[in-house]
Design an enzyme around this catalytic site. Structure first.
Site, mmCIF file in Angstrom:
data_model
loop_
_atom_site.group_PDB
_atom_site.id
_atom_site.type_symbol
_atom_site.label_atom_id
_atom_site.label_comp_id
_atom_site.label_asym_id
_atom_site.label_seq_id
_atom_site.Cartn_x
_atom_site.Cartn_y
_atom_site.Cartn_z
ATOM 1 N N HIS A 19 2.223 1.535 -10.333
ATOM 2 C CA HIS A 19 1.161 2.041 -9.470
ATOM 3 C C HIS A 19 -0.148 1.413 -9.914
ATOM 4 O O HIS A 19 -0.499 1.496 -11.088
ATOM 5 C CB HIS A 19 1.035 3.562 -9.592
ATOM 6 C CG HIS A 19 2.264 4.299 -9.202
ATOM 7 N ND1 HIS A 19 2.388 4.938 -7.984
ATOM 8 C CD2 HIS A 19 3.431 4.511 -9.851
ATOM 9 C CE1 HIS A 19 3.581 5.508 -7.908
ATOM 10 N NE2 HIS A 19 4.229 5.260 -9.035
ATOM 11 N N VAL A 45 11.650 7.831 -7.028
ATOM 12 C CA VAL A 45 12.430 6.666 -6.640
ATOM 13 C C VAL A 45 12.846 5.974 -7.931
ATOM 14 O O VAL A 45 12.004 5.455 -8.648
ATOM 15 C CB VAL A 45 11.611 5.704 -5.754
ATOM 16 C CG1 VAL A 45 12.427 4.462 -5.415
ATOM 17 C CG2 VAL A 45 11.158 6.411 -4.484
ATOM 18 N N HIS A 52 8.798 0.401 -10.782
ATOM 19 C CA HIS A 52 7.663 -0.027 -9.977
ATOM 20 C C HIS A 52 6.398 0.452 -10.666
ATOM 21 O O HIS A 52 6.422 1.394 -11.445
ATOM 22 C CB HIS A 52 7.742 0.492 -8.541
ATOM 23 C CG HIS A 52 7.807 1.994 -8.427
ATOM 24 N ND1 HIS A 52 8.956 2.700 -8.683
ATOM 25 C CD2 HIS A 52 6.865 2.903 -8.098
ATOM 26 C CE1 HIS A 52 8.723 3.989 -8.504
ATOM 27 N NE2 HIS A 52 7.455 4.145 -8.155
ATOM 28 N N ARG A 62 0.861 -1.186 0.000
ATOM 29 C CA ARG A 62 0.000 0.000 0.000
ATOM 30 C C ARG A 62 0.892 1.230 0.000
ATOM 31 O O ARG A 62 1.888 1.277 0.715
ATOM 32 C CB ARG A 62 -0.868 0.042 1.250
ATOM 33 C CG ARG A 62 -1.915 -1.001 1.267
ATOM 34 C CD ARG A 62 -2.939 -0.716 2.365
ATOM 35 N NE ARG A 62 -3.935 -1.749 2.325
ATOM 36 C CZ ARG A 62 -4.945 -1.781 1.460
ATOM 37 N NH1 ARG A 62 -5.101 -0.812 0.594
ATOM 38 N NH2 ARG A 62 -5.803 -2.771 1.473
ATOM 39 N N ASP A 63 0.515 2.232 -0.784
ATOM 40 C CA ASP A 63 1.265 3.491 -0.802
ATOM 41 C C ASP A 63 0.960 4.264 0.475
ATOM 42 O O ASP A 63 -0.181 4.267 0.950
ATOM 43 C CB ASP A 63 0.864 4.313 -2.024
ATOM 44 C CG ASP A 63 1.827 5.460 -2.289
ATOM 45 O OD1 ASP A 63 2.589 5.854 -1.388
ATOM 46 O OD2 ASP A 63 1.814 5.972 -3.420
ATOM 47 N N ASN A 118 5.911 4.959 -13.940
ATOM 48 C CA ASN A 118 6.599 6.231 -14.130
ATOM 49 C C ASN A 118 8.008 5.940 -14.624
ATOM 50 O O ASN A 118 8.665 5.038 -14.106
ATOM 51 C CB ASN A 118 6.701 7.005 -12.821
ATOM 52 C CG ASN A 118 5.361 7.391 -12.251
ATOM 53 O OD1 ASN A 118 4.322 7.121 -12.837
ATOM 54 N ND2 ASN A 118 5.375 8.013 -11.101
#
Length: 115
Positions: free
Chosen positions: A102, A96, A100, A30-31, A87
Protein backbone atom coordinates in the site's frame (compact mmCIF):
# COMPACT_ATOMS: atom_id res chain seq x y z
CA UNK A 1 -7.26 -25.54 -8.13
CA UNK A 2 -7.80 -22.32 -6.18
CA UNK A 3 -9.54 -19.24 -7.46
CA UNK A 4 -7.25 -16.64 -9.06
CA UNK A 5 -6.49 -13.68 -6.80
CA UNK A 6 -8.31 -10.40 -7.22
CA UNK A 7 -5.07 -9.01 -8.65
CA UNK A 8 -4.83 -11.69 -11.34
CA UNK A 9 -8.43 -10.96 -12.23
CA UNK A 10 -7.58 -7.23 -12.55
CA UNK A 11 -4.72 -8.02 -14.94
CA UNK A 12 -7.05 -10.22 -16.99
CA UNK A 13 -9.53 -7.34 -17.23
CA UNK A 14 -12.19 -9.25 -15.29
CA UNK A 15 -12.35 -6.57 -12.57
CA UNK A 16 -12.39 -2.96 -13.71
CA UNK A 17 -9.53 -1.00 -12.21
CA UNK A 18 -7.25 1.87 -13.05
CA UNK A 19 -3.76 0.51 -13.63
CA UNK A 20 -1.60 3.60 -13.17
CA UNK A 21 1.84 2.04 -13.76
CA UNK A 22 3.25 -1.27 -14.92
CA UNK A 23 6.60 -2.99 -15.27
CA UNK A 24 7.42 -6.42 -16.61
CA UNK A 25 6.94 -7.97 -13.14
CA UNK A 26 4.57 -5.64 -11.27
CA UNK A 27 1.77 -3.14 -11.59
CA UNK A 28 0.17 -0.38 -9.52
CA UNK A 29 -3.52 0.48 -9.20
CA UNK A 30 -5.68 2.97 -7.35
CA UNK A 31 -7.48 1.44 -4.38
CA UNK A 32 -11.27 1.43 -4.71
CA UNK A 33 -11.70 2.13 -0.96
CA UNK A 34 -8.89 4.57 -0.19
CA UNK A 35 -7.63 5.03 3.37
CA UNK A 36 -5.76 8.21 2.45
CA UNK A 37 -6.05 10.87 -0.27
CA UNK A 38 -3.51 8.83 -2.26
CA UNK A 39 -3.89 5.07 -1.74
CA UNK A 40 -2.26 2.95 -4.41
CA UNK A 41 -1.57 -0.77 -4.43
CA UNK A 42 1.67 -2.17 -5.85
CA UNK A 43 1.39 -5.82 -6.81
CA UNK A 44 3.71 -8.42 -8.30
CA UNK A 45 2.38 -10.23 -11.37
CA UNK A 46 3.02 -13.60 -9.75
CA UNK A 47 0.76 -15.32 -7.25
CA UNK A 48 3.69 -17.34 -5.93
CA UNK A 49 4.13 -15.28 -2.74
CA UNK A 50 1.45 -14.79 -0.11
CA UNK A 51 3.45 -12.51 2.21
CA UNK A 52 6.28 -10.01 1.98
CA UNK A 53 8.41 -12.37 4.09
CA UNK A 54 8.01 -15.12 1.47
CA UNK A 55 8.78 -12.62 -1.29
CA UNK A 56 11.91 -11.29 0.44
CA UNK A 57 13.24 -14.82 0.93
CA UNK A 58 12.24 -16.12 -2.49
CA UNK A 59 12.88 -13.20 -4.83
CA UNK A 60 14.62 -10.16 -3.30
CA UNK A 61 15.00 -8.53 -6.71
CA UNK A 62 11.21 -8.57 -7.18
CA UNK A 63 10.80 -6.99 -3.74
CA UNK A 64 13.26 -4.30 -4.79
CA UNK A 65 11.27 -3.74 -7.98
CA UNK A 66 8.05 -3.33 -5.97
CA UNK A 67 9.70 -0.72 -3.73
CA UNK A 68 11.05 1.13 -6.77
CA UNK A 69 7.63 1.13 -8.43
CA UNK A 70 6.06 2.37 -5.18
CA UNK A 71 8.55 5.21 -5.10
CA UNK A 72 7.85 6.22 -8.71
CA UNK A 73 4.04 6.15 -8.35
CA UNK A 74 4.26 8.09 -5.08
CA UNK A 75 6.42 10.73 -6.78
CA UNK A 76 3.92 11.01 -9.62
CA UNK A 77 0.70 10.98 -7.57
CA UNK A 78 1.70 12.86 -4.40
CA UNK A 79 4.25 15.29 -3.06
CA UNK A 80 6.78 12.48 -2.79
CA UNK A 81 6.30 11.75 0.92
CA UNK A 82 4.57 8.41 1.43
CA UNK A 83 4.13 5.38 3.61
CA UNK A 84 4.80 1.96 2.15
CA UNK A 85 2.95 -0.78 4.00
CA UNK A 86 2.94 -4.53 3.44
CA UNK A 87 0.17 -6.37 5.31
CA UNK A 88 1.12 -9.91 6.28
CA UNK A 89 -1.63 -12.17 7.61
CA UNK A 90 -5.18 -11.61 8.83
CA UNK A 91 -4.02 -9.94 12.06
CA UNK A 92 -2.49 -7.15 9.96
CA UNK A 93 -5.74 -6.48 8.16
CA UNK A 94 -4.91 -8.49 5.05
CA UNK A 95 -8.01 -9.83 3.38
CA UNK A 96 -6.42 -10.73 0.04
CA UNK A 97 -3.71 -13.32 0.64
CA UNK A 98 -1.31 -12.27 -2.07
CA UNK A 99 1.65 -10.03 -1.40
CA UNK A 100 0.98 -6.39 -2.23
CA UNK A 101 2.09 -3.01 -0.93
CA UNK A 102 0.00 0.00 0.00
CA UNK A 103 1.35 3.42 -0.96
CA UNK A 104 -0.33 5.98 1.29
CA UNK A 105 0.24 9.69 0.81
CA UNK A 106 -1.40 13.05 1.09
CA UNK A 107 -2.99 14.32 4.26
CA UNK A 108 -0.87 12.07 6.45
CA UNK A 109 0.13 13.36 9.85
CA UNK A 110 1.76 11.97 12.97
CA UNK A 111 -0.69 9.46 14.36
CA UNK A 112 -2.81 9.13 11.22
CA UNK A 113 -3.63 5.62 10.05
CA UNK A 114 -2.53 4.21 13.40
CA UNK A 115 0.95 5.56 13.64
Amino acid sequence: MSEPSVFTRILRGEIPSEIIAETENAFAIRDIAPQAPVHLLVIPKTERYRTVVELAAGDPSLLSELVGLANSVAAEHSDGDFRLIFNTGPGAGQTVFHVHAHVLAGGLSEGSLGG
